[in-house]
Each structure stands twice: as C-alpha cells, then as structure tokens.
Write a protein that holds these residues in place. Structure first.
Motif, PDB file in Angstrom:
ATOM      1  N   TYR A 275       0.836  -1.193   0.000  1.00  0.00           N
ATOM      2  CA  TYR A 275       0.000   0.000   0.000  1.00  0.00           C
ATOM      3  C   TYR A 275       0.874   1.246   0.000  1.00  0.00           C
ATOM      4  CZ  TYR A 275      -3.796  -3.137   1.337  1.00  0.00           C
ATOM      5  OH  TYR A 275      -4.716  -4.157   1.352  1.00  0.00           O
ATOM      6  N   ALA A 276       0.442   2.250  -0.766  1.00  0.00           N
ATOM      7  CA  ALA A 276       1.048   3.575  -0.729  1.00  0.00           C
ATOM      8  C   ALA A 276      -0.087   4.586  -0.654  1.00  0.00           C
ATOM      9  CB  ALA A 276       1.909   3.831  -1.964  1.00  0.00           C
ATOM     10  N   VAL A 277       0.062   5.548   0.241  1.00  0.00           N
ATOM     11  CA  VAL A 277      -0.993   6.539   0.465  1.00  0.00           C
ATOM     12  C   VAL A 277      -0.403   7.924   0.263  1.00  0.00           C
ATOM     13  CG1 VAL A 277      -2.686   7.453   2.087  1.00  0.00           C
ATOM     14  CG2 VAL A 277      -2.130   5.004   2.104  1.00  0.00           C
ATOM     15  N   ALA A 278      -1.036   8.719  -0.603  1.00  0.00           N
ATOM     16  CA  ALA A 278      -0.565  10.063  -0.933  1.00  0.00           C
ATOM     17  C   ALA A 278      -0.921  11.034   0.192  1.00  0.00           C
ATOM     18  CB  ALA A 278      -1.191  10.533  -2.244  1.00  0.00           C
ATOM     19  N   ILE A 279       0.096  11.748   0.678  1.00  0.00           N
ATOM     20  CA  ILE A 279      -0.075  12.676   1.799  1.00  0.00           C
ATOM     21  C   ILE A 279       0.439  14.052   1.376  1.00  0.00           C
ATOM     22  CG2 ILE A 279       0.532  13.116   4.212  1.00  0.00           C
ATOM     23  CD1 ILE A 279      -1.228  10.679   3.872  1.00  0.00           C
ATOM     24  N   VAL A 280      -0.053  15.092   2.013  1.00  0.00           N
ATOM     25  CA  VAL A 280       0.201  16.464   1.582  1.00  0.00           C
ATOM     26  C   VAL A 280       1.655  16.877   1.729  1.00  0.00           C
ATOM     27  CG1 VAL A 280      -0.356  17.519   3.810  1.00  0.00           C
ATOM     28  CG2 VAL A 280      -0.760  18.802   1.691  1.00  0.00           C
ATOM     29  N   ASN A 281       2.383  16.341   2.723  1.00  0.00           N
ATOM     30  CA  ASN A 281       3.814  16.604   2.825  1.00  0.00           C
ATOM     31  C   ASN A 281       4.462  15.536   3.697  1.00  0.00           C
ATOM     32  OD1 ASN A 281       3.755  17.538   5.662  1.00  0.00           O
ATOM     33  ND2 ASN A 281       2.788  19.381   4.840  1.00  0.00           N
TER      34      ASN A 281
END
Length: 382
Positions: A67-73
């Motif tokens: 799993y990879a989760v896109a985060i704001v920074n």
C-alpha cells in the motif's frame, strides 16, 4: 586539498556553469506541464482526482510496498504514520539526534516525546549498537506486552530512524531489535526514494515508512509525501483517516474517526507522477555524479561518503566529511562566497531548545559528524 581545486571541479561537473550553483534544484524535463494543465482543464485540482490514485500505484510498484498513500507533505506523513503505529499522548519514541527537525517535530505532533540514541559514522543513521545499549539499560517489557522506559516510566511506543541524505542505515538490525522489544518500527525514508537494503526499498522494512516530495528532493511535487506499508489494516486506515475519516456516501457527511485533512491534492500528484516517470533516469544521473565526486576526493584529506555495503543509495545529497570543525567552516565559507551552495549537516536535535530536556544515550558519533559533515551540489545534471 586546496579549496580552489574543489571549486573548479564542482563547476566542471556542472558543465562549467557560471554564477550560482544550487545545492539541489528540481528538474522538470517530462510531462509536468501537460499533466498540470490536465488538472486545470478538468477542474480536478484538489484531493479528488485520477493523478492521486496514479501516484499511489506508481509508489507502491516502485517501492514494492503493498500500500502507498498520498499525503500532503512529508511531515504530515510522519505524523500520521506514528498515529497509525499507536503513538499516544505521553508516549516516548526513540529516534536519532542527527536528522532534519521534522522527524522530532512529528513525534511531538503525535503527542510523544523524542528519546535520542546515537548514529553510525558510516551511514549517519541510527546505530543498532546504540539502540541495543539504550534498551538494555533502560527498557523493560511489562505485562501488557509493551516496552517501558524504566527511567521515566513512559511507554516506548515506536522507534523512528531516518535514512540520512538517502544513505540506508542498518535497518534490518534495527528491525530485529525492535521485534525483540515489541516496539513498532516506523522508517523516516523522506530522503531515500530509490535507495535499497539487500534488495528491499527503504521504508518497506518497518511497519510503516514515509517519503517526502519537497522542492529539494530527488523528485518533487512542490510539497508532498507518502506513507507505505505492507499491512492491509494500516494501509486502508491510512487512506481513510488522511481524508478526514469520511464514510463513503453519495451525499451524507458521516465521519467515524478523528481524521486529518492530509490527502495530497491532485494538482501536486500530477507533478509527482510526471517526476516519478523520470525517476530511473534521475537516479542514474545522480549515481554518475557521485562516481565523479568519489574519484575526485579519493586519496585526499576529505572523505566522500559512499553507499554502505549491501545497500544501494540514491545519492540525494552528496556528502563530505572534513577533517575537523575548522576545516568544515572554511570549506563552507569559501564555497558559498564563490557562489557554490554547500550546507552543513543539521544541528543535533537535543541542542535545540524545545528538545534540550529529552533523554539521550551517548551521542559521540552524532557530535563527531555534526562537526565535520557538509553537502555539496547534487542536482540532476542537464
């Protein structure tokens, strides 16, 4: 080594570029403009959009994570990863003093308190020996199965090492120690996209790992981060609570957890996808530059930091170890006065006022490196 020779070599490495040479500037050589215009034309510029999902697919495939989760920074990614690992208010998190301040700040954001143990001189990352020594002297596993600090009485809720400048630390040894003491391992892999240990990508050895896509990283989307994990429950939870923990519904607002507005916007993800498409060529370009530096500094009184054994480094920031603090300061003065941007390693976290009261182990290696390490220009050459 004469600093004029170093200055001349760095300029030659960057095609005899005149004027200012930055430490690490981004390169936009692919589909960046096209993808950005697509987000504008479709109006999908916020956290809902196809590039966010595409970014996660590419990150999972590239790192080998489930799993990879896109985060704001990157800092938000670290904060959320610590929350997912179970860090609560009043807990302690073991980390290293030689790191960017975001590592310690994220622990504080999660309600924890940093505890600092030493690094290895060759990797500049957390030392397994220092971690083992600290835990042997201070930790005990209690009836609830968790490790506690005998000195403070606080639960040791996580261990957070950082892969400094993209050089992999001895993460497998750290993982074994954490398993022995039942301490969740979270990897700060912010700087190490493209780095591996025994064929496994940094960030995927621990329970969770995090990356940064800040403007100065190997690939960038201005600001951005990612969480990776092989744990199905944590992977799905990361995505859920990073989007305010909203329960899916066609129109109703229902939230089932104290969530965070940490999802990466589609606008940033578009830039990130275009950059990730070029990552293999960027890494090869940077490896060639590192080889040039390594050859130039060989047999000199300046040590070029190379990748550790059994590891592949991304050479995000090429790194030198000067003979002493005076030599370091003179190097920095000369290069910056000549328009070649060079920087020292960070001040140790335990020297900062907000972390001065934190417990530490013996920090001999970290202090030694603090006096000697500088980074030199490392951009992808065009």
């Amino acid at each position: 080594m004469e600093l004029q020779k170093v200055e001349s070599f760095i300029r030659s490495a960057f095609n005899n570029q005149e004027g200012f040479i930055p430490l690490h500037e981004p390169r936009f050589l692919g589909n960046e403009k096209r993808y950005l215009m697509e987000t504008i034309d479709t109006t999908f510029v916020s956290s809902t959009g196809p590039f966010v999902n595409k970014f996660e697919e590419i990150m999972a495939a590239f790192t080998g994570a489930r799993y990879a989760v896109a985060i704001v920074n990157g800092t938000a990614a670290l904060h959320l990863a610590l929350v997912l690992a179970g860090v609560e208010h009043g807990d302690e998190v073991i980390t290293q003093p030689l790191t960017f301040v975001a590592t310690a700040n994220a622990i504080t954001h999660a309600g924890g308190k940093p505890v600092f143990v030493d690094v290895d001189r060759d990797t500049m990352g957390m030392s397994p020996i220092a971690l083992q020594n600290f835990l042997d002297a201070n930790a005990e596993i209690r009836g609830d199965g968790h490790s506690y600090n005998k000195t403070t009485g606080k639960r040791i809720a996580a261990c957070l090492p950082m892969h400094t400048f993209g050089f992999p630390l001895r993460i497998n040894e750290i993982a074994d120690i954490c398993t022995k003491y039942n301490i969740p391992l979270v990897e700060d892999a912010a700087e190490s996209l493209g780095s591996t240990v025994d064929g496994r990508h940094t960030g995927t050895i621990g329970l969770l790992g995090t990356f940064s896509f800040n403007g100065n990283k190997t690939v960038t989307c201005g600001g951005g981060g990612a969480i990776v994990t092989n744990d199905e429950v944590l992977g799905k939870k990361a995505k859920h609570i990073s989007t305010t923990a909203k329960v899916p519904h066609a129109w109703e607002y229902m939230h089932d957890f104290v969530g965070y507005n940490y999802r990466m916007p589609n606008l940033n993800a578009a830039l990130a996808v275009a950059q990730l498409e070029q990552l293999p060529s960027f890494l090869e370009n940077k490896r060639q530059l590192a080889a040039m530096y390594s050859s130039f500094f060989r047999d000199s009184d300046i040590l070029f930091v190379d990748e550790p054994s059994n590891s592949v480094a991304n050479f995000w920031l090429n790194t030198l170890i000067l003979p002493n603090a005076n030599a370091k300061n003179e190097f920095l003065r000369h290069m910056n006065e000549k328009g070649i941007m060079c920087r020292p390693i960070w001040q140790l976290m335990n020297r900062l006022p907000m972390y001065a009261q934190c417990q530490t182990g013996d920090l001999t290696n970290a202090a030694w490196l603090e006096e000697r390490v500088v980074n030199i220009p490392s951009s992808v050459r065009v």
